[in-house]
Design a protein around this motif. Structure first.
Motif, PDB file in Angstrom:
ATOM      1  N   GLY A  98       0.818  -1.214   0.000  1.00 28.12           N
ATOM      2  CA  GLY A  98       0.000   0.000   0.000  1.00 28.12           C
ATOM      3  C   GLY A  98       0.844   1.254   0.000  1.00 28.12           C
ATOM      4  N   LEU A  99       0.331   2.313  -0.598  1.00 32.15           N
ATOM      5  CA  LEU A  99       1.058   3.588  -0.646  1.00 32.15           C
ATOM      6  C   LEU A  99       0.912   4.324   0.681  1.00 32.15           C
ATOM      7  CD1 LEU A  99       0.082   4.901  -4.204  1.00 32.15           C
ATOM      8  CD2 LEU A  99       2.173   3.703  -3.520  1.00 32.15           C
ATOM      9  N   GLY A 100       1.997   4.970   1.118  1.00 31.35           N
ATOM     10  CA  GLY A 100       1.935   5.823   2.289  1.00 31.35           C
ATOM     11  C   GLY A 100       1.401   7.195   1.935  1.00 31.35           C
ATOM     12  N   ASN A 101       1.126   8.012   2.965  1.00 36.03           N
ATOM     13  CA  ASN A 101       0.519   9.317   2.662  1.00 36.03           C
ATOM     14  C   ASN A 101       1.487  10.250   1.941  1.00 36.03           C
ATOM     15  OD1 ASN A 101       2.165   9.798   4.889  1.00 36.03           O
ATOM     16  ND2 ASN A 101       0.729  11.215   5.859  1.00 36.03           N
ATOM     17  N   ALA A 102       2.797  10.004   2.018  1.00 40.06           N
ATOM     18  CA  ALA A 102       3.735  10.834   1.264  1.00 40.06           C
ATOM     19  C   ALA A 102       3.544  10.630  -0.236  1.00 40.06           C
ATOM     20  CB  ALA A 102       5.173  10.503   1.659  1.00 40.06           C
ATOM     21  N   ALA A 103       3.280   9.397  -0.651  1.00 39.04           N
ATOM     22  CA  ALA A 103       3.069   9.114  -2.069  1.00 39.04           C
ATOM     23  C   ALA A 103       1.694   9.565  -2.544  1.00 39.04           C
ATOM     24  CB  ALA A 103       3.242   7.617  -2.323  1.00 39.04           C
ATOM     25  N   LEU A 104       0.757   9.745  -1.610  1.00 36.54           N
ATOM     26  CA  LEU A 104      -0.600  10.156  -1.981  1.00 36.54           C
ATOM     27  C   LEU A 104      -0.766  11.673  -1.988  1.00 36.54           C
ATOM     28  CD1 LEU A 104      -2.588   7.536   0.123  1.00 36.54           C
ATOM     29  CD2 LEU A 104      -2.271   7.528  -2.351  1.00 36.54           C
ATOM     30  N   ALA A 105       0.242  12.400  -1.527  1.00 36.44           N
ATOM     31  CA  ALA A 105       0.132  13.853  -1.476  1.00 36.44           C
ATOM     32  C   ALA A 105       0.126  14.433  -2.886  1.00 36.44           C
ATOM     33  CB  ALA A 105       1.299  14.436  -0.675  1.00 36.44           C
ATOM     34  N   ALA A 123      -1.685  17.169   2.603  1.00 33.90           N
ATOM     35  CA  ALA A 123      -1.354  16.380   3.797  1.00 33.90           C
ATOM     36  C   ALA A 123      -2.411  15.311   4.008  1.00 33.90           C
ATOM     37  CB  ALA A 123      -1.247  17.281   5.027  1.00 33.90           C
ATOM     38  N   PRO A 124      -2.381  14.227   3.227  1.00 36.27           N
ATOM     39  CA  PRO A 124      -3.380  13.168   3.410  1.00 36.27           C
ATOM     40  C   PRO A 124      -3.298  12.568   4.804  1.00 36.27           C
ATOM     41  CG  PRO A 124      -2.129  12.869   1.373  1.00 36.27           C
ATOM     42  CD  PRO A 124      -1.430  13.920   2.163  1.00 36.27           C
ATOM     43  N   GLY A 125      -4.447  12.348   5.369  1.00 33.17           N
ATOM     44  CA  GLY A 125      -4.495  11.736   6.693  1.00 33.17           C
ATOM     45  C   GLY A 125      -4.779  10.254   6.630  1.00 33.17           C
ATOM     46  N   PHE A 126      -4.423   9.620   5.520  1.00 30.78           N
ATOM     47  CA  PHE A 126      -4.700   8.194   5.374  1.00 30.78           C
ATOM     48  C   PHE A 126      -3.610   7.574   4.499  1.00 30.78           C
ATOM     49  CE2 PHE A 126      -6.412  10.212   1.687  1.00 30.78           C
ATOM     50  CZ  PHE A 126      -6.244   9.304   0.651  1.00 30.78           C
ATOM     51  N   ALA A 127      -3.584   6.267   4.476  1.00 30.73           N
ATOM     52  CA  ALA A 127      -2.673   5.505   3.614  1.00 30.73           C
ATOM     53  C   ALA A 127      -3.437   4.305   3.081  1.00 30.73           C
ATOM     54  CB  ALA A 127      -1.436   5.062   4.390  1.00 30.73           C
ATOM     55  N   LEU A 128      -2.881   3.658   2.069  1.00 29.68           N
ATOM     56  CA  LEU A 128      -3.541   2.503   1.461  1.00 29.68           C
ATOM     57  C   LEU A 128      -3.042   1.214   2.110  1.00 29.68           C
ATOM     58  CD1 LEU A 128      -3.524   3.430  -2.338  1.00 29.68           C
ATOM     59  CD2 LEU A 128      -5.250   3.919  -0.595  1.00 29.68           C
ATOM     60  N   TRP A 188      -8.709  -1.485  -5.774  1.00 28.68           N
ATOM     61  CA  TRP A 188      -8.835  -0.270  -4.961  1.00 28.68           C
ATOM     62  C   TRP A 188      -9.633  -0.526  -3.687  1.00 28.68           C
ATOM     63  CZ3 TRP A 188     -10.390   3.248  -9.688  1.00 28.68           C
ATOM     64  CH2 TRP A 188      -9.242   3.455 -10.470  1.00 28.68           C
ATOM     65  N   VAL A 189     -10.662  -1.346  -3.790  1.00 30.35           N
ATOM     66  CA  VAL A 189     -11.460  -1.671  -2.600  1.00 30.35           C
ATOM     67  C   VAL A 189     -10.613  -2.423  -1.590  1.00 30.35           C
ATOM     68  CG1 VAL A 189     -13.355  -3.120  -1.787  1.00 30.35           C
ATOM     69  CG2 VAL A 189     -13.712  -1.588  -3.721  1.00 30.35           C
ATOM     70  N   ARG A 190      -9.797  -3.369  -2.078  1.00 27.83           N
ATOM     71  CA  ARG A 190      -8.941  -4.133  -1.162  1.00 27.83           C
ATOM     72  C   ARG A 190      -7.923  -3.240  -0.464  1.00 27.83           C
ATOM     73  NH1 ARG A 190      -8.892  -7.895  -5.588  1.00 27.83           N
ATOM     74  NH2 ARG A 190      -6.844  -7.108  -6.202  1.00 27.83           N
ATOM     75  N   GLN A 191      -7.540  -2.137  -1.087  1.00 27.54           N
ATOM     76  CA  GLN A 191      -6.517  -1.267  -0.508  1.00 27.54           C
ATOM     77  C   GLN A 191      -7.086  -0.198   0.420  1.00 27.54           C
ATOM     78  OE1 GLN A 191      -4.695   0.147  -4.200  1.00 27.54           O
ATOM     79  NE2 GLN A 191      -2.897  -1.101  -3.792  1.00 27.54           N
ATOM     80  N   THR A 192      -8.383  -0.135   0.563  1.00 28.55           N
ATOM     81  CA  THR A 192      -9.014   0.961   1.304  1.00 28.55           C
ATOM     82  C   THR A 192      -9.232   0.597   2.765  1.00 28.55           C
ATOM     83  OG1 THR A 192     -10.133   1.741  -0.688  1.00 28.55           O
ATOM     84  CG2 THR A 192     -11.034   2.468   1.411  1.00 28.55           C
ATOM     85  N   ASP A 193      -8.866   1.522   3.626  1.00 27.41           N
ATOM     86  CA  ASP A 193      -9.135   1.390   5.059  1.00 27.41           C
ATOM     87  C   ASP A 193     -10.490   2.037   5.330  1.00 27.41           C
ATOM     88  OD1 ASP A 193      -9.199   1.311   7.792  1.00 27.41           O
ATOM     89  OD2 ASP A 193      -7.521   2.696   8.100  1.00 27.41           O
ATOM     90  N   PHE A 194     -11.517   1.230   5.512  1.00 26.14           N
ATOM     91  CA  PHE A 194     -12.876   1.760   5.634  1.00 26.14           C
ATOM     92  C   PHE A 194     -13.141   2.378   7.002  1.00 26.14           C
ATOM     93  CE2 PHE A 194     -13.280  -1.101   2.042  1.00 26.14           C
ATOM     94  CZ  PHE A 194     -14.060  -0.349   1.173  1.00 26.14           C
TER      95      PHE A 194
END
Length: 511
Positions: free
Chosen positions: A126-133, A139-144, A378-384
């Motif tokens: 999963g991608l960290g929030n640094a890669a999702l910025a 400043a994403p408050g989540f990660a995959l 994408w669903v598998r990577q999501t923290d619900f």
């Protein structure tokens, strides 16, 4: 209980490693309160790989341990530290291993030393929030989350890679023949079905070295389950030639070499796929007086069928040199005609749900079912448990066109939408961001009603538009008054204290 030493068919359950989770982290340093996101990515999980190893000759190890799992990927950490990669699990298999699924569908045929098959792919990290910025999401408050690895059941079936295959009735002398022409030492006894597993021997004739395998216990009715031979005929499918070993000294009533040959040929025909292989006939046991006489009676008839016939004795060695050189000639010709096969590395990936990288939407009894490689991943990577992560998923699905497709097919707000395989689908209540055919242009989570300007801002814009059309001498205040009272045109003139004076009131002290 007897412990098997030769296993040529096993069912193996393989599990690839799960990908590590990304992490949501913010850089913290003295005098830098807004350091930005620095969450690292999760490492990919290890894959399960089958590799042909010339030193492995049986599937016995997988008979005892049928479940194998690769290593999981490590989780990410702060300070841009990515998780470790999970180690691949390499499983050595014999040359000539056929890989199928439980339904019999062929996945790969592993022939040649070093040939590899990635049978179960490790999950992505999963991608960290640094890669999702991004510029809009600083400043994403989540990660995959990491993806689970492939998990499946496969069947390994060994087809021995031999150059020459020996077939014949039990006790025809196949094992004795291999022992006589090679250094193989199979079990030999004076009773039928002594050989319970295929035997391999390496033979050298002149400059040619080749392998010989026998098929144990092939008798009439083998295709219907009698004897052992039909289970082992797979081991001569790859042979360049087939040698009929015929017992000329059999004491069983009603048997003769010609009938034995016809019976074995019928069984080979019922098995199928061996019709194009060259045939040699070895009339064995001519060291026995009756055996030599019977061989002399039938040799002309067999040669009249176009067969190359050799009178041999595995016990005395008579005729074996001619037989081995005939085998070597066929093998050498087959090798020259065969193209060079280089070691390959096959990557097996399960097909996407709809055969492409996009998606399909279908109405079922449970609701609208969405299938596709991207939506399901994408669903598998999501923290619900994280609302921002769920919003990010909704944005991705919307950009892919899932929401638009649902609306086009007639989905209404509140309908159930299922994404994924029926066994583990994730269910959502459909809440479209599309209303009456107009697409919502803002980011998900933003209400378009907040895009409307305040009344004061709208008034300023209206005054700015009218300033270009003002009359000579008209000020901005005049334009503003005319905006409130459209019937007034031009500069406003009035007598102070008159009824036209907007500031005049009957309560003024001067009155």
């Amino acid at each position: 209980m007897a412990v098997p030493t030769f296993v040529d068919r096993v069912t193996l359950h393989v599990s690839a490693g799960r990908g590590g989770n990304g992490v949501a982290s913010v850089h913290r340093e003295k005098f830098k309160p807004l350091g930005g996101p620095d969450g690292g990515n999760g490492g990919p999980g290890g894959s399960v790989i089958l590799r042909v190893d010339p030193d492995v000759t049986t599937l016995l190890d997988y008979h005892h341990s049928p479940k194998r799992r690769a290593e999981h990927g490590g989780h990410g950490a702060g300070a841009h530290r990515n998780g470790a990669h999970g180690s691949d699990l390499v499983l050595p298999v014999p040359d000539g291993t056929l890989v199928t699924d439980p339904k019999g569908n062929v996945l790969a045929d592993l022939v040649g030393p070093g040939t590899e098959l990635v049978v179960a792919q490790g999950g992505r990290g999963g991608l960290g929030n640094a890669a999702l910025a991004s510029s809009k999401r600083k400043a994403p408050g989540f990660a995959l989350l990491g993806e689970p690895g492939d998990e499946l059941e496969i069947v390994l079936e060994l087809k021995v890679v031999a150059d020459v295959g020996l077939v014949g009735f039990p006790s025809a002398g196949k094992s004795s023949l291999i022992a006589a022409i090679s250094r193989a030492r199979p079990k030999i006894a004076d009773y039928p079905f002594t050989t319970l597993v295929p035997n391999l021997g390496v033979v050298t004739a002149g400059d040619t070295t080749f392998t010989v395998a026998d098929v144990p216990g092939l008798i009439e009715g083998a295709s219907e389950g009698r004897g052992l031979g039909h289970d082992f005929l797979r081991h001569i499918e790859r042979c360049a030639a087939i040698v009929h070993v015929i017992d000329t000294a059999s004491i069983e009533p009603g048997r003769n070499p010609v009938d034995d040959l016809d019976v074995i040929e019928r069984e080979l025909s019922r098995y199928g796929g061996l019709e194009d292989r060259p045939r040699l006939v070895a009339l064995n046991k001519i060291d026995v007086p009756d055996g030599r006489d019977i061989a002399s009676f039938v040799v002309d008839e067999l040669r009249g069928r176009g067969l190359r016939v050799f009178e041999v004795s595995a016990a005395s060695g008579e005729g074996l040199r001619e037989l081995t050189f005939a085998m070597a000639g066929i093998v050498d010709a087959a090798r020259r005609a065969k193209p060079t096969v280089e070691a390959t590395r096959i990557v097996l990936r399960p097909p996407s749900a709809d055969g492409s990288d996009e998606f399909t939407v279908k109405l079922t009894g449970d609701g609208w079912r969405v299938r596709g490689e991207k939506p399901e991943r994408w669903v598998r990577q999501t923290d619900f448990s994280n609302d921002e992560a769920v919003g990010f998923l909704a944005d991705r699905l919307n950009r892919l066109g899932v929401e638009t497709r649902l609306v086009e097919l007639g989905a209404e707000e509140g309908d159930a939408v299922l994404i994924g395989h029926p066994d583990n689908a994730v269910v959502f209540d459909f809440k479209p961001g599309i209303d009456a055919g107009a697409e919502m242009l803002g980011r998900r989570g933003e209400d378009q009603r907040f895009d409307d300007s305040r009344p004061a801002a709208r008034r300023r814009r209206a005054i700015d538009e009218l300033m270009d059309e003002r009359a000579e001498g008209e000020t901005r205040a005049d334009v503003a008054r005319r905006l409130d009272k459209p019937e007034r045109q031009g500069p406003t003139s009035y007598e102070i204290g008159s009824a036209d004076d907007p500031d005049w009131s009957e309560d003024d002290p001067g009155e």
